[in-house]
Write a protein that holds these residues in place. Structure first.
Motif, PDB file in Angstrom:
ATOM      1  N   THR A 206       5.610   2.525   0.238  1.00  0.00           N
ATOM      2  CA  THR A 206       4.874   3.764  -0.014  1.00  0.00           C
ATOM      3  C   THR A 206       4.173   3.713  -1.356  1.00  0.00           C
ATOM      4  O   THR A 206       3.028   4.160  -1.488  1.00  0.00           O
ATOM      5  CB  THR A 206       5.834   4.975   0.042  1.00  0.00           C
ATOM      6  N   PHE A 207       4.846   3.141  -2.339  1.00  0.00           N
ATOM      7  CA  PHE A 207       4.229   2.987  -3.665  1.00  0.00           C
ATOM      8  C   PHE A 207       2.947   2.159  -3.558  1.00  0.00           C
ATOM      9  O   PHE A 207       1.890   2.556  -4.064  1.00  0.00           O
ATOM     10  CB  PHE A 207       5.227   2.331  -4.621  1.00  0.00           C
ATOM     11  N   ALA A 208       3.033   1.005  -2.892  1.00  0.00           N
ATOM     12  CA  ALA A 208       1.861   0.132  -2.740  1.00  0.00           C
ATOM     13  C   ALA A 208       0.780   0.798  -1.894  1.00  0.00           C
ATOM     14  O   ALA A 208      -0.413   0.684  -2.195  1.00  0.00           O
ATOM     15  CB  ALA A 208       2.287  -1.195  -2.112  1.00  0.00           C
ATOM     16  N   THR A 209       1.189   1.502  -0.858  1.00  0.00           N
ATOM     17  CA  THR A 209       0.233   2.210  -0.005  1.00  0.00           C
ATOM     18  C   THR A 209      -0.575   3.217  -0.815  1.00  0.00           C
ATOM     19  O   THR A 209      -1.804   3.261  -0.730  1.00  0.00           O
ATOM     20  CB  THR A 209       0.978   2.934   1.134  1.00  0.00           C
ATOM     21  N   ASN A 210       0.111   4.017  -1.595  1.00  0.00           N
ATOM     22  CA  ASN A 210      -0.597   5.050  -2.365  1.00  0.00           C
ATOM     23  C   ASN A 210      -1.470   4.447  -3.471  1.00  0.00           C
ATOM     24  O   ASN A 210      -2.588   4.906  -3.700  1.00  0.00           O
ATOM     25  CB  ASN A 210       0.403   6.054  -2.942  1.00  0.00           C
ATOM     26  N   ALA A 211      -0.969   3.416  -4.141  1.00  0.00           N
ATOM     27  CA  ALA A 211      -1.788   2.794  -5.191  1.00  0.00           C
ATOM     28  C   ALA A 211      -3.008   2.098  -4.586  1.00  0.00           C
ATOM     29  O   ALA A 211      -4.133   2.258  -5.089  1.00  0.00           O
ATOM     30  CB  ALA A 211      -0.948   1.802  -5.990  1.00  0.00           C
ATOM     31  N   LEU A 212      -2.803   1.361  -3.503  1.00  0.00           N
ATOM     32  CA  LEU A 212      -3.935   0.692  -2.838  1.00  0.00           C
ATOM     33  C   LEU A 212      -4.922   1.707  -2.270  1.00  0.00           C
ATOM     34  O   LEU A 212      -6.140   1.545  -2.399  1.00  0.00           O
ATOM     35  CB  LEU A 212      -3.426  -0.226  -1.718  1.00  0.00           C
ATOM     36  N   GLY A 213      -4.408   2.746  -1.656  1.00  0.00           N
ATOM     37  CA  GLY A 213      -5.286   3.793  -1.108  1.00  0.00           C
ATOM     38  C   GLY A 213      -6.121   4.448  -2.187  1.00  0.00           C
ATOM     39  O   GLY A 213      -7.310   4.702  -1.995  1.00  0.00           O
TER      40      GLY A 213
ATOM     41  N   ALA B 218       7.092   9.115 -11.440  1.00  0.00           N
ATOM     42  CA  ALA B 218       6.121   8.891 -12.515  1.00  0.00           C
ATOM     43  C   ALA B 218       5.257   7.658 -12.253  1.00  0.00           C
ATOM     44  O   ALA B 218       4.044   7.687 -12.479  1.00  0.00           O
ATOM     45  CB  ALA B 218       6.850   8.758 -13.845  1.00  0.00           C
ATOM     46  N   ALA B 219       5.884   6.584 -11.790  1.00  0.00           N
ATOM     47  CA  ALA B 219       5.137   5.333 -11.573  1.00  0.00           C
ATOM     48  C   ALA B 219       4.068   5.508 -10.497  1.00  0.00           C
ATOM     49  O   ALA B 219       2.956   4.988 -10.635  1.00  0.00           O
ATOM     50  CB  ALA B 219       6.092   4.210 -11.198  1.00  0.00           C
ATOM     51  N   THR B 220       4.395   6.215  -9.439  1.00  0.00           N
ATOM     52  CA  THR B 220       3.404   6.429  -8.378  1.00  0.00           C
ATOM     53  C   THR B 220       2.220   7.228  -8.901  1.00  0.00           C
ATOM     54  O   THR B 220       1.062   6.857  -8.673  1.00  0.00           O
ATOM     55  CB  THR B 220       4.047   7.149  -7.179  1.00  0.00           C
ATOM     56  N   LEU B 221       2.502   8.305  -9.589  1.00  0.00           N
ATOM     57  CA  LEU B 221       1.417   9.132 -10.127  1.00  0.00           C
ATOM     58  C   LEU B 221       0.559   8.340 -11.108  1.00  0.00           C
ATOM     59  O   LEU B 221      -0.678   8.328 -11.007  1.00  0.00           O
ATOM     60  CB  LEU B 221       2.004  10.374 -10.804  1.00  0.00           C
TER      61      LEU B 221
END
Length: 174
Positions: free
Chosen positions: A77-84, A144-147
């Protein structure tokens, strides 16, 4: 009241969402005008739905390939959101600054595919799931990292796309 204020408050007579004019004052008793209500929104909603399905399936596939262990960092999910977010940055610069595109491109790619690919609800649910006594620090790190990474990915994509476009334009002039 000045004429400038009156112009700002004026109701537009038509809008052009799909390359064609739509009368903003539609008489629902007129079949021709009533059709405008159905034709254009259905087209836009259809491309958003198709794109959203493709984006959601892509996210699902990534989550299946990269499962999160219990109490572990949700990397998929982290990679998905950052890539998106990175791809949204590239898309928005491309379609707003570099190249005019078909009016359905933004709803299909931005709202549909990338909107279906990225996920706030899974991010929030996984953060909630990590709020257990032994994983509270991990929950806040994930939060925090995701945001932070999503915002930085968007900024990087905007800067990289603009820089690449400027470089390509300079090379084309030579």
């Amino acid at each position: 009241m000045s004429s400038e204020v009156a112009d700002e408050n004026a109701v537009p007579e038509s809008i052009e969402p799909l390359g064609g004019s739509i009368d903003s004052d539609i008489d629902v008793h007129s079949p021709a005008q009533r059709r405008e209500l159905h034709d254009h929104p259905v087209t836009v909603l259809t491309v958003i739905a198709v794109g959203g399905a493709l984006g959601a399936l892509s996210r699902y596939g990534l989550a299946r390939l990269w499962p999160t262990p219990a109490g572990g960092f949700p990397w998929a999910t982290f990679a998905t959101n950052a890539l998106g977010c990175f791809l949204i940055g590239v898309l928005m610069v491309t379609i707003t600054e570099i190249r005019p595109v078909h009016p359905l491109t933004r709803p299909f790619l931005g709202v549909g595919i990338l909107g279906g690919f990225t996920t706030f609800s899974t991010y929030a649910n996984e953060t909630r799931g990590l709020l257990q006594p032994d994983t509270v620090p991990l929950a806040f790190a994930y939060l925090a990292a995701t945001l932070l990474c999503a915002l930085l990915a968007t900024l990087a994509a905007v800067a990289l796309t603009r820089g690449l476009h400027a470089t390509l334009r300079r090379e084309a002039v030579r």
